[in-house]
Write a protein that holds these residues in place. Structure first.
Motif, short mmCIF file in Angstrom:
data_model
loop_
_atom_site.label_atom_id
_atom_site.label_comp_id
_atom_site.label_asym_id
_atom_site.label_seq_id
_atom_site.Cartn_x
_atom_site.Cartn_y
_atom_site.Cartn_z
N ASP A 1 43.14 37.19 7.47
CA ASP A 1 42.98 38.15 8.56
C ASP A 1 41.93 39.22 8.27
O ASP A 1 41.66 40.07 9.13
CB ASP A 1 44.32 38.81 8.88
CG ASP A 1 45.31 37.80 9.45
OD1 ASP A 1 44.89 36.94 10.24
OD2 ASP A 1 46.50 37.87 9.09
N ASP A 2 41.34 39.20 7.07
CA ASP A 2 40.29 40.17 6.76
C ASP A 2 39.09 39.95 7.66
O ASP A 2 38.70 38.80 7.95
CB ASP A 2 39.85 40.04 5.29
CG ASP A 2 40.90 40.58 4.33
OD1 ASP A 2 41.81 41.30 4.79
OD2 ASP A 2 40.80 40.28 3.13
N ARG B 1 29.44 41.54 9.19
CA ARG B 1 28.47 41.50 10.28
C ARG B 1 29.15 41.16 11.60
O ARG B 1 29.86 40.16 11.71
CB ARG B 1 27.38 40.46 10.00
CG ARG B 1 26.20 40.60 10.98
CD ARG B 1 25.11 39.60 10.69
NE ARG B 1 25.50 38.33 11.31
CZ ARG B 1 24.92 37.17 11.05
NH1 ARG B 1 23.96 37.09 10.16
NH2 ARG B 1 25.33 36.08 11.67
N PRO B 2 28.93 41.98 12.61
CA PRO B 2 29.54 41.71 13.92
C PRO B 2 28.85 40.54 14.63
O PRO B 2 27.69 40.22 14.35
CB PRO B 2 29.34 43.01 14.69
CG PRO B 2 28.21 43.69 14.02
CD PRO B 2 28.18 43.23 12.60
N ASP B 3 29.55 39.95 15.56
CA ASP B 3 29.01 38.90 16.40
C ASP B 3 27.83 39.46 17.19
O ASP B 3 27.91 40.56 17.75
CB ASP B 3 30.10 38.38 17.35
CG ASP B 3 29.61 37.30 18.27
OD1 ASP B 3 28.88 36.40 17.81
OD2 ASP B 3 29.97 37.34 19.47
N ARG B 4 26.75 38.71 17.24
CA ARG B 4 25.53 39.18 17.92
C ARG B 4 25.72 39.30 19.43
O ARG B 4 25.00 40.05 20.08
CB ARG B 4 24.38 38.24 17.61
CG ARG B 4 23.98 38.29 16.16
CD ARG B 4 22.82 37.34 15.89
NE ARG B 4 22.50 37.38 14.47
CZ ARG B 4 22.35 36.32 13.72
NH1 ARG B 4 22.45 35.12 14.24
NH2 ARG B 4 22.08 36.43 12.44
N VAL B 5 26.66 38.56 19.99
CA VAL B 5 26.86 38.57 21.44
C VAL B 5 27.90 39.60 21.85
O VAL B 5 27.64 40.45 22.70
CB VAL B 5 27.27 37.16 21.94
CG1 VAL B 5 27.57 37.18 23.43
CG2 VAL B 5 26.19 36.14 21.61
N THR B 6 29.08 39.55 21.23
CA THR B 6 30.19 40.41 21.67
C THR B 6 30.30 41.71 20.90
O THR B 6 30.93 42.64 21.36
CB THR B 6 31.53 39.67 21.53
OG1 THR B 6 31.80 39.47 20.14
CG2 THR B 6 31.51 38.35 22.27
N GLY C 1 32.06 42.00 18.38
CA GLY C 1 33.32 41.90 17.64
C GLY C 1 33.09 41.30 16.26
O GLY C 1 32.01 40.77 15.97
N ARG C 2 34.10 41.40 15.43
CA ARG C 2 33.98 40.84 14.08
C ARG C 2 34.93 39.67 13.91
O ARG C 2 36.07 39.73 14.36
CB ARG C 2 34.22 41.92 13.04
CG ARG C 2 33.14 43.00 13.08
CD ARG C 2 33.16 43.94 11.94
NE ARG C 2 34.50 44.35 11.56
CZ ARG C 2 34.78 45.04 10.47
NH1 ARG C 2 33.83 45.38 9.64
NH2 ARG C 2 36.01 45.39 10.19
N PHE C 3 34.43 38.64 13.27
CA PHE C 3 35.23 37.45 12.97
C PHE C 3 36.16 37.74 11.80
O PHE C 3 35.82 38.51 10.91
CB PHE C 3 34.32 36.29 12.58
CG PHE C 3 33.33 35.91 13.64
CD1 PHE C 3 33.72 35.13 14.71
CD2 PHE C 3 32.02 36.34 13.56
CE1 PHE C 3 32.80 34.77 15.69
CE2 PHE C 3 31.10 35.99 14.53
CZ PHE C 3 31.49 35.20 15.60
N ASN C 4 37.31 37.06 11.77
CA ASN C 4 38.12 37.13 10.56
C ASN C 4 37.87 35.86 9.74
O ASN C 4 37.23 34.91 10.20
CB ASN C 4 39.60 37.37 10.86
CG ASN C 4 40.26 36.26 11.63
OD1 ASN C 4 39.89 35.09 11.56
ND2 ASN C 4 41.29 36.61 12.39
N VAL C 5 38.33 35.86 8.51
CA VAL C 5 38.10 34.75 7.59
C VAL C 5 38.70 33.46 8.15
O VAL C 5 38.10 32.39 8.04
CB VAL C 5 38.65 35.08 6.19
CG1 VAL C 5 38.62 33.87 5.28
CG2 VAL C 5 37.88 36.26 5.58
#
Length: 154
Positions: free
Chosen positions: A107-108, A112-117, A119-123
């Motif tokens: 869940d970390d 780098r945030p998503d270039r479109v949204t 938001g940040r991805f989790n592992v």
């Protein structure tokens, strides 16, 4: 479990390339497609580098094979490109990917945030995406290998 499935798909791609010459690994037998087994390995090297180094950790890493002038450079191999070099770079990125995950929980959030949204991805998302990416390209590798020498199966 996710890391196990990812390793399974990495191993499957390596098996699809095993025992072939550099010329066979560079061949593009499915015209008009530019896909080759070596190109797929080089592409997955870039994918490993992007998701685990750049997205997860925020590292600035220059691409190995593509450029602004040739966005598909990972697939554009020449006679100068060898399996030994491609495989070594791929295995190095896989080792870096494993190191990147050390100490991170599913869940970390990545740096780098998503270039479109934004938001940040989790592992967990990245591992699932990498499994999907390898699985899709292993399907391509199946077809390529069968056209090269008739070999089928995992």
């Amino acid at each position: 479990m996710l890391e196990g499935w990812l390793d399974y798909h990495r191993t499957t791609l390596a098996m699809k390339c095993a025992g072939l010459s550099d010329e066979q690994l560079r061949s593009t037998p499915l015209a008009p497609s530019e896909l080759s087994l070596m190109g797929l390995v080089r592409h997955m090297t870039e994918v490993e580098r992007n998701w685990f180094q750049e997205v997860a950790l925020g590292a600035e890493r220059a691409p190995l094979y593509f450029s602004d002038a040739d966005r598909d450079g990972d697939f554009h191999t020449t006679e100068a490109d060898t399996w030994g070099t491609a495989e070594a770079a791929w295995l190095e990125e896989i080792a870096r990917s494993r190191t990147s995950l050390a100490g991170l929980g599913l869940d970390d959030l990545c740096v780098r945030p998503d270039r479109v949204t934004g938001g940040r991805f989790n592992v967990r998302w990245i591992l699932n995406h990498m499994i999907e990416e390898y699985a899709r390209h292993n399907g391509h590798a199946d077809l390529l290998r069968e056209h090269i020498d008739g070999a089928t199966g995992e």
